[in-house]
Design a protein around this motif. Structure first.
Motif, PDB file in Angstrom:
ATOM      1  N   TRP A   1     -48.671 -50.001 -15.686  1.00 55.66           N
ATOM      2  CA  TRP A   1     -49.046 -49.777 -17.079  1.00 55.66           C
ATOM      3  C   TRP A   1     -47.899 -49.167 -17.889  1.00 55.66           C
ATOM      4  CZ3 TRP A   1     -54.192 -46.928 -15.623  1.00 55.66           C
ATOM      5  CH2 TRP A   1     -55.125 -47.872 -15.175  1.00 55.66           C
ATOM      6  N   PRO A   2     -47.569 -49.741 -19.048  1.00 53.59           N
ATOM      7  CA  PRO A   2     -46.580 -49.112 -19.931  1.00 53.59           C
ATOM      8  C   PRO A   2     -47.095 -47.759 -20.418  1.00 53.59           C
ATOM      9  CG  PRO A   2     -47.022 -51.393 -20.585  1.00 53.59           C
ATOM     10  CD  PRO A   2     -48.074 -51.019 -19.595  1.00 53.59           C
TER      11      PRO A   2
ATOM     12  N   THR B   1     -35.901 -34.486 -26.272  1.00 48.35           N
ATOM     13  CA  THR B   1     -34.949 -34.652 -25.165  1.00 48.35           C
ATOM     14  C   THR B   1     -35.676 -35.050 -23.884  1.00 48.35           C
ATOM     15  OG1 THR B   1     -33.445 -33.016 -26.123  1.00 48.35           O
ATOM     16  CG2 THR B   1     -33.172 -33.525 -23.793  1.00 48.35           C
ATOM     17  N   MET B   2     -36.828 -34.410 -23.622  1.00 48.86           N
ATOM     18  CA  MET B   2     -37.617 -34.757 -22.437  1.00 48.86           C
ATOM     19  C   MET B   2     -38.126 -36.186 -22.533  1.00 48.86           C
ATOM     20  SD  MET B   2     -39.951 -31.547 -21.191  1.00 48.86           S
ATOM     21  CE  MET B   2     -40.843 -31.396 -22.730  1.00 48.86           C
ATOM     22  N   ALA B   3     -38.557 -36.575 -23.728  1.00 44.53           N
ATOM     23  CA  ALA B   3     -39.104 -37.917 -23.913  1.00 44.53           C
ATOM     24  C   ALA B   3     -38.036 -38.985 -23.700  1.00 44.53           C
ATOM     25  CB  ALA B   3     -39.713 -38.045 -25.307  1.00 44.53           C
ATOM     26  N   VAL B   4     -36.837 -38.730 -24.200  1.00 43.02           N
ATOM     27  CA  VAL B   4     -35.735 -39.679 -23.998  1.00 43.02           C
ATOM     28  C   VAL B   4     -35.445 -39.836 -22.509  1.00 43.02           C
ATOM     29  CG1 VAL B   4     -33.268 -40.049 -24.345  1.00 43.02           C
ATOM     30  CG2 VAL B   4     -34.686 -39.289 -26.264  1.00 43.02           C
ATOM     31  N   ALA B   5     -35.456 -38.715 -21.774  1.00 43.83           N
ATOM     32  CA  ALA B   5     -35.223 -38.771 -20.329  1.00 43.83           C
ATOM     33  C   ALA B   5     -36.326 -39.563 -19.637  1.00 43.83           C
ATOM     34  CB  ALA B   5     -35.157 -37.349 -19.761  1.00 43.83           C
ATOM     35  N   ALA B   6     -37.578 -39.402 -20.120  1.00 44.76           N
ATOM     36  CA  ALA B   6     -38.704 -40.138 -19.534  1.00 44.76           C
ATOM     37  C   ALA B   6     -38.539 -41.633 -19.750  1.00 44.76           C
ATOM     38  CB  ALA B   6     -40.022 -39.644 -20.133  1.00 44.76           C
ATOM     39  N   VAL B   7     -38.077 -42.024 -20.933  1.00 42.90           N
ATOM     40  CA  VAL B   7     -37.849 -43.443 -21.221  1.00 42.90           C
ATOM     41  C   VAL B   7     -36.771 -44.002 -20.298  1.00 42.90           C
ATOM     42  CG1 VAL B   7     -36.997 -45.076 -22.952  1.00 42.90           C
ATOM     43  CG2 VAL B   7     -38.675 -43.331 -23.607  1.00 42.90           C
ATOM     44  N   LYS B   8     -35.712 -43.234 -20.092  1.00 46.27           N
ATOM     45  CA  LYS B   8     -34.658 -43.667 -19.174  1.00 46.27           C
ATOM     46  C   LYS B   8     -35.184 -43.790 -17.745  1.00 46.27           C
ATOM     47  CE  LYS B   8     -30.741 -41.805 -21.805  1.00 46.27           C
ATOM     48  NZ  LYS B   8     -29.636 -40.813 -21.818  1.00 46.27           N
ATOM     49  N   ASN B   9     -36.271 -43.047 -17.464  1.00 47.16           N
ATOM     50  CA  ASN B   9     -36.849 -43.038 -16.127  1.00 47.16           C
ATOM     51  C   ASN B   9     -38.004 -44.029 -15.982  1.00 47.16           C
ATOM     52  OD1 ASN B   9     -36.683 -41.989 -13.520  1.00 47.16           O
ATOM     53  ND2 ASN B   9     -38.339 -40.524 -13.882  1.00 47.16           N
TER      54      ASN B   9
END
Length: 206
Positions: free
Chosen positions: A82-83, A94-102
């Motif tokens: 699921w997306p 910053t946390m959200a950007v890291a989550a997207v990269k993950n």
């Protein structure tokens, strides 16, 4: 094939915010379900038993006691396709950007415009629907590739019959049934008769 209506799972510990988002997506013709915590949502996800129905997850990045990030990591450990779209406060970007990269689908910073949120979720839904259509087509092609005998064994499996019963019904040996069963599972991309029955029912194949 009947179109499957993907669910939008809203995971947020703010009751008023959850209700507002359910109303928003309902008003746009989407089926939405809200969860008050990461734990409650994960329990529902685990109940899928890895037979994932189409869905998109909209999740607050900061929740208690299980955070959105921790919930996302657990969801990934389940190999859930699921997306996930995170909703963040200003200090969480910053946390959200890291989550997207993950592996997360995207994130949106609060406050946001309703139309922007709906557009992002609908883009994720289109991806899910496209993948669902591709899976249905792959299964139809696999079904068409079965031999006449494999199809007979398949019909027996879908009725819940065991190898010995199938052998008796078809006048073949249990070893031959095992051979055909293995071929069917490989062609259909499943690992059990239960999964096979689920996929056949899910895509209304016969």
């Amino acid at each position: 094939m009947e179109t499957v209506n993907p669910a939008i799972h809203i995971v947020d510990d703010d009751a008023d915010f959850r209700d507002a988002l359910v109303w928003l997506f309902d008003s746009r013709g989407h089926q939405a379900q809200a969860w008050p915590s990461g734990e409650a949502f994960l329990a529902a996800a685990r109940a899928q038993g890895a037979l994932w129905s189409p869905a998109v997850v909209l999740m607050d990045i900061r929740m208690e006691p299980l955070s959105g990030l921790a919930t996302f990591e657990e969801l990934r450990s389940l190999n859930c396709p699921w997306p996930v779209l995170f909703l963040t406060g200003h200090g969480d970007v910053t946390m959200a950007v890291a989550a997207v990269k993950n592996g997360a689908w995207d994130f949106l910073e609060k406050p946001f415009q309703d139309n922007v949120l709906v557009d992002k979720v609908e883009a994720a839904l289109r991806t899910v629907q496209s993948e669902e259509m591709q899976q249905a087509q792959r299964l139809r092609q696999a079904l068409a590739s079965l031999s006449a005998r494999e199809r007979e064994v398949l019909d027996e499996l879908l009725q819940g019959h065991y190898n010995k019963n199938i052998a008796d019904h078809l006048g073949i040996t249990p070893r031959t049934v095992e051979f055909h069963r293995a071929n069917i599972f490989e062609k259909m991309g499943v690992s059990s008769a239960v999964e096979l029955a689920h996929q056949m029912g899910r895509f209304q194949l016969s």
